[in-house]
Design an enzyme around this catalytic site. Structure first.
Site, PDB file in Angstrom:
ATOM      1  N   GLU B  60      18.622 -14.483   0.919  1.00  0.00           N
ATOM      2  CA  GLU B  60      19.916 -15.158   1.069  1.00  0.00           C
ATOM      3  C   GLU B  60      19.916 -16.589   0.540  1.00  0.00           C
ATOM      4  OE1 GLU B  60      18.530 -13.368   3.534  1.00  0.00           O
ATOM      5  OE2 GLU B  60      19.978 -11.741   3.839  1.00  0.00           O
ATOM      6  N   HIS B 129      22.822 -10.408  15.709  1.00  0.00           N
ATOM      7  CA  HIS B 129      23.847  -9.884  14.808  1.00  0.00           C
ATOM      8  C   HIS B 129      25.268 -10.096  15.324  1.00  0.00           C
ATOM      9  CE1 HIS B 129      20.433  -7.867  12.954  1.00  0.00           C
ATOM     10  NE2 HIS B 129      21.203  -7.489  11.961  1.00  0.00           N
TER      11      HIS B 129
END
Lengths: 344, 328
Positions: B60, B129
């Site tokens: 990322e 998450h």
């Protein structure tokens, strides 16, 4: 030490070495550029001491051969991106000493209008994509510049300067992996000056021959003597050829040494390196190394050096005077350049 | 008018903008061959090819930086994060590079790029998450932040984000991708950045919200309507820049404000809204501004605990009644 020098095996090395060495006029230009940076940085130290430059200020003294060697090999349409120790590369790339000094003084005529300072020199006109202040942060950006070059089908190259400490950072791995995976025209140029701030390479990296890290990405690499500006040119030219003709990235480990502290707030020697070590390295001053070559090959004399020195000192004095006379940014500038008000 | 999913609305926006401008490309994990982790980019690899729909390694920080570099030299990247939870690894590039490049270069390097992906909690994904990042991102000068709550806004805001010459954060929602709404077929759908919308009119209390919480506000408003309480819903749509006039206009009418947000309370974006309302609408207020938000705990996995942690219509209804002095 294992090294890959892919282009050296294809017969191109002779012509590249000759081009790298250049002629007397080119060597004179290289010497002038290095001297200019040296004198510029010395005046920065002076300006810092009297408060005209603030913040963090990282000088390039001792490493001039790296920036000058690499950048003198580039085309105008290539890109340069650097870390926060980037005064030298900015000058070598052609940002005017006036605009750099004015930026360091925090003035409106600075190359970043006084908003960036020492660590964030930018100049769109010469494709100088900045000094970046987070170690390793600009490496993926360089990969992105390479991606854009490939996207457009161009043959430019992006050269990315960073210190050896950045190789221990995740951004280094991510940036090089993608560049090799996608075959992007980027030269990752490690300026291995032996210390990440005060931490020696051996105390920070599990392997000390850091060019070997290129093996992880199946990327060509080379170890280069950074105190020899002509060697830096030759290695850069080999990497440029790979990048332009085959779109292959290269990792260059350019070994150098900084003659000053990490920043202006750091003693030149003391806690993490000895005076003796420093003095030993200062014997291989890149300016002296080139000058000796020129004395042997070009009939260069001390008088020539003195003349050149006076010339660059005058340029630096002019930059100082310009910066000193330049106004501070107007207060209206505070909210400028946070957003642009355009769409496409 | 066609009724399509939020997912397809985003897909239309991406495809239309890539057809319109060949400098625009999409990059991220699983956007190409896999057709998108949430199928937002379905069919795009086939339409645009692998140079413009780029599958990345799971890296990322790296590919966010690739976007920054490409934007510096004139491309218009759309960087997809599989979720904003993973984007935490990339925040150096979002915050230190994309947001600041224009300013620290003295205006030389605008960053025309988009960072997008699902934000906030879905169902039983537990702590790592399930989190809403808008308060972190809206905090940063130099970033625009949008959080569409409907398919129409998803399409219109994403298109505006791609055309904007600044870095724009687009916060989508995993729980929103399957929601449906009207999106016209034969006209350009563009929602200007920085404009809120009154999603429901009402005179008694203002729900000020954005993103997924627009749905919660609508549920709460329905319940309140059964008790003859008319709630107004101000969907900010863009958090930075925030449409302050829309908030002030609603509060001047209802005299009561409840801010609904998906994230935690401490230093949350709702506090910024509440600060604005108390300062600029003080004379209009008949009650303190209340906030409905996620409980200040890492999201638990167990269904009952997760439900208890999330802001929901029940909590919104209770807050509305409290500012109406109908409940304690």
């Amino acid at each position: 030490m294992p090294q890959k020098k892919s282009s050296e095996q294809n017969g191109a090395s002779g012509s590249i070495d000759a081009a790298a060495r250049g002629d007397a006029a080119l060597r004179r230009d290289l010497l002038r550029e290095m001297l200019l940076i040296r004198r510029f940085e010395e005046r920065c130290a002076e300006a810092y001491a009297i408060g005209k430059i603030g913040g963090f200020c990282h000088l390039y003294i001792g490493q001039e051969g790296v920036g000058v060697g690499a950048i003198s090999s580039l085309r105008e349409d290539d890109y340069v991106i650097a870390s926060y120790r980037e005064h030298g590369q900015a000058l070598a790339r052609g940002i005017s000493p006036r605009a750099v000094m004015a930026e360091l003084f925090g003035r409106v005529d600075g190359c970043s209008k006084g908003k960036g300072g020492s660590m964030h020199l930018f100049d769109r006109n010469v494709n100088f994509l900045g000094g970046h202040g987070i170690v390793g942060g600009h490496l993926p950006i360089a990969t992105g510049v390479g991606f854009a070059i490939k996207y457009r089908g161009g043959d430019q190259v992006c050269v990315c300067f960073f210190g050896e400490a950045a190789v221990n950072n995740g951004a280094f791995h991510e940036a090089l992996n993608m560049a090799a995976l996608w075959k992007l025209p980027v030269i990752y140029l490690i300026e291995n000056n032996r210390y990440g701030m005060g931490t020696a390479l051996e105390r920070a990296s599990a392997i000390n021959d850091i060019a070997e890290r290129a093996c992880s990405y199946d990327m060509p690499s080379e170890v280069v003597d950074g105190q020899d500006v002509l060697a830096v040119r030759a290695a850069t030219m080999r990497a440029l050829q790979r990048a332009r003709s085959e779109s292959i990235p290269t990792l260059l480990e350019v070994r150098t040494y900084r003659f000053m502290g990490h920043s202006m707030s750091d003693a030149v020697s003391g806690t993490y390196r000895s005076k003796e070590e420093l003095e030993e390295h200062m014997k291989r001053d890149p300016i002296v190394v080139l000058r000796m070559t020129m004395e042997q090959e070009d009939g260069w004399t001390d008088a020539d050096t003195s003349k050149l020195d006076e010339e660059v000192k005058a340029v630096v004095q002019d930059a100082w005077d310009f910066a000193d006379a330049s106004p501070e940014p107007p207060l209206e500038a505070l909210y400028e350049d946070v957003f642009v008000d355009t769409t496409s | 008018m066609p009724i399509i999913t939020y997912r397809d609305a985003l897909n239309q926006a991406l495809r239309e903008e890539m057809q319109r401008d060949d400098r625009v490309f999409l990059m991220g994990e699983e956007v190409g061959v896999y057709q998108g982790a949430y199928k937002v980019s379905k069919g795009m690899l086939q339409e645009f090819g692998e140079m413009r729909v780029v599958d990345t390694p799971i890296t990322e920080l790296g590919f966010a930086g690739v976007g920054v570099g490409a934007a510096m030299v004139g491309l218009r990247p759309i960087i997809e994060f599989m979720t904003w939870n993973f984007a935490l690894l990339a925040l150096d590039q979002v915050v230190n590079s994309a947001a600041k490049m224009l300013s620290m270069s003295g205006g030389q390097y605008p960053m025309a790029m988009v960072f997008r992906g699902p934000n906030g909690a879905a169902l039983q994904l537990s702590a790592q998450h399930s989190q809403a990042w808008e308060s972190w991102l809206a905090h940063i000068p130099g970033l625009k932040v949008v959080a569409p709550g409907t398919p129409y806004d998803a399409k219109g805001l994403l298109k505006s984000a791609i055309r904007d010459d600044n870095p724009v954060i687009v916060l989508e929602g995993e729980m929103l991708y399957n929601t449906k709404g009207e999106v016209p077929e034969n006209e350009e759908v563009v929602v200007p950045l920085g404009q809120a919308e009154v999603k429901r009119e009402g005179a008694d209390v203002s729900f000020i919200t954005w993103g997924k919480m627009v749905l919660v506000a609508q549920q709460a408003a329905e319940q309140l309507a059964k008790e003859n309480i008319a709630a107004e819903i101000i969907d900010l749509r863009t958090l930075n820049p925030m449409d302050a006039d829309a908030i002030a206009s609603s509060v001047s009418k209802t005299n009561r404000a409840v801010v609904l947000e998906e994230g935690w309370s401490v230093a949350g974006f709702g506090a910024h809204v509440a600060d604005f309302v108390q300062r600029e609408c003080f004379d209009d207020l008949d009650a303190p501004v209340l906030r409905v938000h996620q409980e200040d705990v890492p999201m638990p996995y167990a269904k009952n605990l997760e439900r208890a942690a999330k802001p929901d219509a029940k909590k919104a209804v209770a807050a509305a009644k409290k500012v109406l002095y109908l409940e304690n």
